[in-house]
Enzyme design. Sequence first.
Site, short mmCIF file in Angstrom:
data_model
loop_
_atom_site.label_atom_id
_atom_site.label_comp_id
_atom_site.label_asym_id
_atom_site.label_seq_id
_atom_site.Cartn_x
_atom_site.Cartn_y
_atom_site.Cartn_z
N THR A 192 0.78 -1.21 0.00
CA THR A 192 0.00 0.00 0.00
C THR A 192 0.82 1.28 0.00
O THR A 192 1.80 1.38 0.74
CB THR A 192 -0.79 0.02 1.33
OG1 THR A 192 -1.24 -1.28 1.60
CG2 THR A 192 -1.88 1.03 1.31
N THR A 210 -3.88 0.24 -3.19
CA THR A 210 -3.02 -0.94 -3.29
C THR A 210 -3.60 -1.98 -4.23
O THR A 210 -4.83 -1.99 -4.47
CB THR A 210 -2.85 -1.59 -1.88
OG1 THR A 210 -1.92 -2.66 -1.97
CG2 THR A 210 -4.16 -2.12 -1.34
N VAL A 221 -10.20 -9.09 -0.24
CA VAL A 221 -10.15 -7.64 -0.05
C VAL A 221 -9.32 -7.38 1.20
O VAL A 221 -9.48 -8.07 2.21
CB VAL A 221 -11.58 -7.06 0.09
CG1 VAL A 221 -11.54 -5.61 0.54
CG2 VAL A 221 -12.34 -7.19 -1.23
N GLY A 222 -8.45 -6.40 1.16
CA GLY A 222 -7.59 -6.09 2.30
C GLY A 222 -8.14 -4.96 3.16
O GLY A 222 -9.33 -4.61 3.09
N ASP A 223 -7.26 -4.38 3.94
CA ASP A 223 -7.66 -3.33 4.87
C ASP A 223 -7.80 -1.96 4.20
O ASP A 223 -8.53 -1.10 4.69
CB ASP A 223 -6.61 -3.20 5.99
CG ASP A 223 -5.23 -2.87 5.44
OD1 ASP A 223 -4.78 -3.57 4.50
OD2 ASP A 223 -4.59 -1.92 5.93
N THR A 243 -0.13 -0.13 6.57
CA THR A 243 0.45 -0.92 5.50
C THR A 243 0.80 -2.29 6.06
O THR A 243 0.89 -2.47 7.27
CB THR A 243 1.71 -0.21 4.94
OG1 THR A 243 2.23 -0.99 3.86
CG2 THR A 243 2.78 -0.03 6.00
N GLY A 246 -3.02 -6.90 5.72
CA GLY A 246 -4.29 -6.25 6.01
C GLY A 246 -5.17 -7.01 6.97
O GLY A 246 -5.95 -6.41 7.71
N1 GLY Z 1 -2.33 -3.61 3.38
C1 GLY Z 1 -2.79 -3.98 2.12
C2 GLY Z 1 -3.40 -5.29 2.05
O1 GLY Z 1 -3.28 -6.10 2.96
O2 GLY Z 1 -4.03 -5.55 1.05
#
Ligand code: GLY
Length: 330
Positions: A192, A210, A221-223, A243, A246
């Site tokens: 990210t 990201t 899907v991430g954070d 970052t 996630g």
């Molecule tokens: N921090 C980004 C993700 O885990 O997708």
Amino acid sequence: MLNRRKFIERSAAAGMLSLLPSVLKSNTLSGKVPVKKQLPVIISTWKHGIPANAEAMKTLQSGGKVLDAVEKGVMVVEADPENHSVGIGGLPDRDGHVTLDASIMAPDGNAGSVCFLENIVHPVSVARLVMEKTPHVILAGEGALQFAVESGFKEQNLLTPGAEKAWKEWLEKSHYDPVTNWENEPNKYHDTIGLLAVNENGELAGACTTSGLAFKLHGRVGDSPIIGAGLFVDNEVGGATATGMGELVMKTLGSFLVVELMRNGRTPQQACEEAVMRIVKKDPENKRRQVGYIAVSKNGETGAFSLQPGFNYALHQGGENILIDSKSHY
Ligand code: GLY
């Protein structure tokens, strides 16, 4: 780019630190972080934050709004095909799809995001339109793409030859285990870009974008698009962005936690440390994963902290745009 004089000064300071008693070298000692409060300030994750910060600062200096600054800043990284963790050139999921997540928050507390979005180079700009033109906060997948195309965005194949080659090499073993600090290997960045800005009037905005974890399961899907996890901004207090892995950030709603800790009196540095320690306490995965937070207060004080060494962030303040190694728990 990295300011050479600052780099030398920091290296010298690091050398002197090695002479101190070990109690003073503790990774969790926050009192040693220099406190600067000058506005405007731009802070962002990893070394790709340096050109992003420069663009964001240019936008502020040419009279742009703080929201324009954070969007334009991260767009630089989204448009870079050599960056394999954001926008075009991002590494695909295990089925070969580049799927993007992004979010943005404005000084008035408004927020927008997109997740699992394909074929659009600038997901952050779609997120901004979700925020400004719809009654919703998140659009996902096909629906997000439909909204983007109807709003005038052009579809484009995001899988560059370099990313496709990396995917095909990965397919040979198809072993999935996210690697800590890929970010610092040339052309192999996961992760990210999260960018926070405070303009000279103390108005705050943030953006986060990201391609997520390389070779993730299709649909993951991430954070980054989850408001409060990958990004949170409260114009009364400050902002934070995350970052790294996630899943660990989402389970602790990390960026919201950092901002709430600041609301309750912690400095940005203390708040980032406490949010990382929440993961250490709660998540057994913490020993072999990376998470990093950056934060800024409304008055321009900044902080950063990560689980593992190796996280760095870019800080543009007082006329300098420099890369700084974060302190870490391990
Ligand atoms: N921090 C980004 C993700 O885990 O997708």
